[in-house]
Design an enzyme around this catalytic site. Sequence first.
Site, short mmCIF file in Angstrom:
data_model
loop_
_atom_site.label_atom_id
_atom_site.label_comp_id
_atom_site.label_asym_id
_atom_site.label_seq_id
_atom_site.Cartn_x
_atom_site.Cartn_y
_atom_site.Cartn_z
N SER A 20 0.82 -1.22 0.00
CA SER A 20 0.00 0.00 0.00
C SER A 20 0.84 1.26 0.00
CB SER A 20 -0.92 0.00 1.23
OG SER A 20 -0.11 -0.04 2.39
N THR A 44 4.07 1.22 1.85
CA THR A 44 4.84 1.17 3.10
C THR A 44 6.20 1.83 2.95
OG1 THR A 44 3.85 -1.04 3.27
CG2 THR A 44 5.46 -0.43 4.95
N THR A 45 6.88 1.51 1.86
CA THR A 45 8.24 2.03 1.63
C THR A 45 8.22 3.56 1.64
OG1 THR A 45 8.45 0.13 0.15
CG2 THR A 45 10.26 1.71 0.13
N HIS A 55 2.60 -5.23 9.67
CA HIS A 55 1.43 -5.45 8.80
C HIS A 55 0.27 -6.08 9.60
CE1 HIS A 55 3.31 -4.44 5.06
NE2 HIS A 55 4.05 -5.53 4.94
N SER A 96 -0.29 -4.64 -7.31
CA SER A 96 1.06 -4.41 -6.80
C SER A 96 1.58 -5.68 -6.11
CB SER A 96 1.04 -3.23 -5.82
OG SER A 96 2.33 -2.92 -5.41
N TYR A 123 -3.31 5.77 0.41
CA TYR A 123 -2.23 6.06 -0.55
C TYR A 123 -2.69 7.13 -1.54
CZ TYR A 123 1.26 4.81 -4.22
OH TYR A 123 2.27 4.81 -5.16
P1 A3P Z 1 3.13 -0.27 -7.50
O1 A3P Z 1 3.44 -1.71 -7.49
O2 A3P Z 1 1.71 0.03 -7.80
O3 A3P Z 1 4.05 0.54 -8.35
P2 A3P Z 1 4.97 -1.26 -0.32
O4 A3P Z 1 5.98 -0.22 -0.08
O5 A3P Z 1 3.88 -1.30 0.71
O6 A3P Z 1 5.59 -2.57 -0.57
O7 A3P Z 1 4.17 -0.83 -1.64
C1 A3P Z 1 4.82 -0.82 -2.88
C2 A3P Z 1 4.08 0.13 -3.78
O8 A3P Z 1 4.40 1.48 -3.43
C3 A3P Z 1 4.51 -0.05 -5.23
O9 A3P Z 1 3.36 0.30 -6.02
C4 A3P Z 1 5.61 0.99 -5.35
O10 A3P Z 1 5.91 1.37 -6.66
C5 A3P Z 1 5.02 2.13 -4.53
N1 A3P Z 1 6.06 3.04 -4.03
C6 A3P Z 1 7.29 2.73 -3.57
N2 A3P Z 1 7.94 3.83 -3.20
C7 A3P Z 1 7.11 4.87 -3.41
C8 A3P Z 1 7.24 6.29 -3.23
N3 A3P Z 1 8.36 6.83 -2.77
N4 A3P Z 1 6.18 7.06 -3.57
C9 A3P Z 1 5.05 6.52 -4.04
N5 A3P Z 1 4.87 5.19 -4.25
C10 A3P Z 1 5.89 4.37 -3.93
#
Ligand code: A3P
Length: 298
Positions: free
Chosen positions: A47, A49-50, A110, A140, A198
């Site tokens: 969603s 997280t990163t 989580h 995703s 998000y």
């Molecule tokens: P997509 O697969 O739709 O591109 P998580 O961090 O919870 O694992 O989620 C990963 C999703 O967040 C991925 O989405 C990824 O591309 C997106 N993401 C990672 N870094 C991001 C950032 N700095 N800003 C916005 N979205 C980001």
Amino acid sequence: SSLEVNKNGKLSSGEENKAFFRRGVIAWQQHFQAQDIDILLVTTPKSGTTWLKAILFAIENWTRYPDTNQHPLLVNNPHDLVIFLELQLYVDKQVPDLTSFTSPRLFATHLPFSSFPESVTCSASKLVYLCRNPMDTFISLHHFANKIRPRSFGPNILEDVFDMFCRGVCLCGSFWDHVLGYWKESLEKLQKVFFLKYEEMKEEPIIHLKRLAEFMGCPFSLEEETLGVVDKILRLCSFNHLSSLEVNKNGKSLTGVENKAFFRRSEVGDWKNYLTDEMVDCLVQIGEQKFVESRLKF
Ligand code: A3P
């Protein structure tokens, strides 16, 4: 399980992964002692997280690292700066040494709210909750699972994993129950749970970043705002910036997953490229049923 690689990067079977996850969950439920000033980032997998880890870290440590040219996020993946309790911290040791964490401590999880230990729910620690519309979350997740899946296993079939997602067979249980649990808590306990989507963060990042800083107890001063701190943090943590860094292109975080796997497209509505009309109807219907009383919408 979406995880087919354990924390050492070794291949492991689904059962081993589940046991690995369960071990971490049980250990942190039993042994984690929350402090009143702790902040926990809680998310549904995939969603954003990163992104939020980077943002919360930057907000909380702004006075320590006001120079974005010398910032820890330039050389560390966000997952190594804000550690997952069940996936990282409580995996090797049942009772890890947390003395090196400076207060206010920042962790991530989580876990659904119903699985939280009293140590957290009964303390004054705060929860920042992030979720994302189920369509993009699912797409995703599907891409991520295939990226980290051993090649010899072959790719997951979209239809198969879609069925599991709809039935709530996911690492942290049903997506909808997860969201609903935190939504309810956020309505009842405004000071305890900050509920964020998000899509909202994408649409109005400045507003939500300031709200997050206030919730975390470190609002920006007028002087900081004049100096453009909010903008600097948003640029530092942006998808384009983070995904272009060497550490995120080639490194591997303590999660055991290659850092680049956490960055894909970061678009709202990418599901339109993958889901059939029937699949969309199915997700909409589940959402309507689950959220009927709460009037929660994505
Ligand atoms: P997509 O697969 O739709 O591109 P998580 O961090 O919870 O694992 O989620 C990963 C999703 O967040 C991925 O989405 C990824 O591309 C997106 N993401 C990672 N870094 C991001 C950032 N700095 N800003 C916005 N979205 C980001």
